[in-house]
Scaffold this active site. Structure first.
Site, short mmCIF file in Angstrom:
data_model
loop_
_atom_site.label_atom_id
_atom_site.label_comp_id
_atom_site.label_asym_id
_atom_site.label_seq_id
_atom_site.Cartn_x
_atom_site.Cartn_y
_atom_site.Cartn_z
N HIS A 144 -39.13 -10.94 43.14
CA HIS A 144 -39.65 -10.62 44.55
C HIS A 144 -40.29 -9.33 44.69
O HIS A 144 -41.17 -9.07 45.56
CB HIS A 144 -38.26 -10.83 45.43
CG HIS A 144 -38.70 -10.33 46.83
ND1 HIS A 144 -38.83 -11.13 47.82
CD2 HIS A 144 -38.58 -9.16 47.48
CE1 HIS A 144 -38.89 -10.51 49.18
NE2 HIS A 144 -38.65 -9.38 48.77
N GLU A 145 -39.63 -8.31 44.32
CA GLU A 145 -40.26 -7.04 44.21
C GLU A 145 -41.75 -7.00 43.61
O GLU A 145 -42.67 -6.33 43.99
CB GLU A 145 -39.32 -5.91 43.54
CG GLU A 145 -38.08 -5.85 44.33
CD GLU A 145 -37.95 -5.69 45.87
OE1 GLU A 145 -39.13 -5.01 46.24
OE2 GLU A 145 -37.13 -6.05 46.43
N HIS A 148 -44.18 -8.31 45.91
CA HIS A 148 -44.45 -7.18 46.87
C HIS A 148 -45.71 -6.38 46.25
O HIS A 148 -46.59 -6.03 46.80
CB HIS A 148 -43.41 -6.25 47.22
CG HIS A 148 -42.48 -6.66 48.30
ND1 HIS A 148 -43.31 -7.41 49.53
CD2 HIS A 148 -41.20 -6.77 48.42
CE1 HIS A 148 -42.25 -7.56 50.48
NE2 HIS A 148 -40.97 -7.36 49.67
N GLU A 224 -42.03 -10.81 53.82
CA GLU A 224 -40.92 -11.27 53.14
C GLU A 224 -40.95 -12.30 52.56
O GLU A 224 -40.62 -12.94 51.51
CB GLU A 224 -39.52 -10.57 53.79
CG GLU A 224 -39.43 -9.31 54.03
CD GLU A 224 -39.16 -8.59 52.74
OE1 GLU A 224 -38.36 -9.05 51.65
OE2 GLU A 224 -39.93 -7.44 52.52
#
Length: 298
Positions: A144-145, A148, A224
């Site tokens: 997930h990071e 980003h 997100e």
């Protein structure tokens, strides 16, 4: 004291850069004897709003390390698996330069990514996350990071915040000028006066800033969902779902000492506690994020 010094340093840099840019572009004062020059006001606000946001972006890694107490663990054998997982996911996401990998001491189960660009980024995780999540869940969080970083979310967030800041400043000064004008007599005497006008402008900055905050929060929530989708592609949907379910089980575990005064980093983290004021929340509810992944709605 550390946070105060960082705040002062950032503001000095913002003021210095704004002064230089205003001089380079020869921006004239927006309040003149003949009235309000809206063109100069708009340029002034765009420069102030954008420069402040981008200086914060450029300093984001440095500030995160100092404010959150992040220890860089690249080359540390104790965290070799963590580093290799981040690098593997980063290569899979097409990053040409590997992010720095850091760990910060906190019982909270969380992680964040920051940095001024895809090739100059930091991925940091809490000790609480490493201690309380299994391997698949940790990989889902890291994916997930990395998503980003690959999406350039730090830059786009700075752009959105900069534009919002500019328009907040523009309209607060426009309304303050209108109030000042309305209080003058037919000969132009009276009005608010310099100090009262400054006070009204500050109040309007706060009011318009609060009014604009849901727009920034909405963008943060949207990114997100996008990072969840990117994380699912990098690590596998089941690992991304497992990571969010792990966060759901432990969302109320926070470190009050680290959490207090670090609201600026809330939007960078993978999750945040449920907020009564959903419009101002930087993260969607975890149950909605899990449902979107399970149903493929991204």
């Amino acid at each position: 004291m550390k946070r105060i010094l960082l705040f002062i340093m950032t503001n000095i840099l913002v003021m210095a850069m704004v002064s230089i840019i205003l001089n380079v572009f020869n921006v004239q004062p927006y309040l003149t004897s003949s009235g309000l020059n809206t063109q100069s006001l708009l340029i002034f606000c765009l420069i102030w709003g954008s420069v402040g946001s981008f200086i914060s972006l450029m300093m984001s890694k440095f500030m995160a390390k100092r404010a959150m107490g992040v220890e860089i663990v690249d080359g540390n054998p104790q965290f070799s698996e963590l580093v290799s997982t981040v690098h593997h996911l980063a290569k899979k996401a097409g990053l040409t330069k590997m992010p720095e990998v850091g760990v910060y001491q906190s019982p909270e189960i969380n992680a964040f990514a920051t940095g001024p660009s895809r090739n100059n980024s930091l991925v940091a995780v809490s000790t609480g996350l490493l201690n309380r999540m299994n391997k698949d869940e940790v990989e889902g969080v890291l994916a997930h990071e990395i998503a980003h970083v690959a999406n350039g979310d730090m830059i786009t967030m700075a752009l959105v915040q900069g534009v919002v800041n500019a328009f907040v400043m523009f309209f607060s000064r426009l309304v303050a000028f209108a109030i000042d004008n309305a209080m003058r007599d037919e000969n132009g005497r009276g009005g608010l006066g310099m100090f009262a006008r400054m006070g009204v402008t500050i109040v309007l900055d706060i009011v318009f800033g609060i009014a604009a905050a849901p727009l920034v929060a909405w963008f943060s929530r949207w990114r997100e969902f996008r990072a969840d989708a990117g994380g699912a592609q990098l690590a596998g949907r089941h690992k991304m779902v497992a990571a969010l379910q792990g966060l759901q089980r432990t969302i109320d575990v926070v470190d009050p000492e680290l959490d207090a005064g670090n609201d600026n980093f809330a939007a960078l983290k993978i999750s945040s506690p449920k907020s009564i004021a959903f419009l101002f929340s930087t993260h969607p509810p975890l149950e909605k994020r899990i449902s979107a992944l399970q149903q493929g709605n991204f």
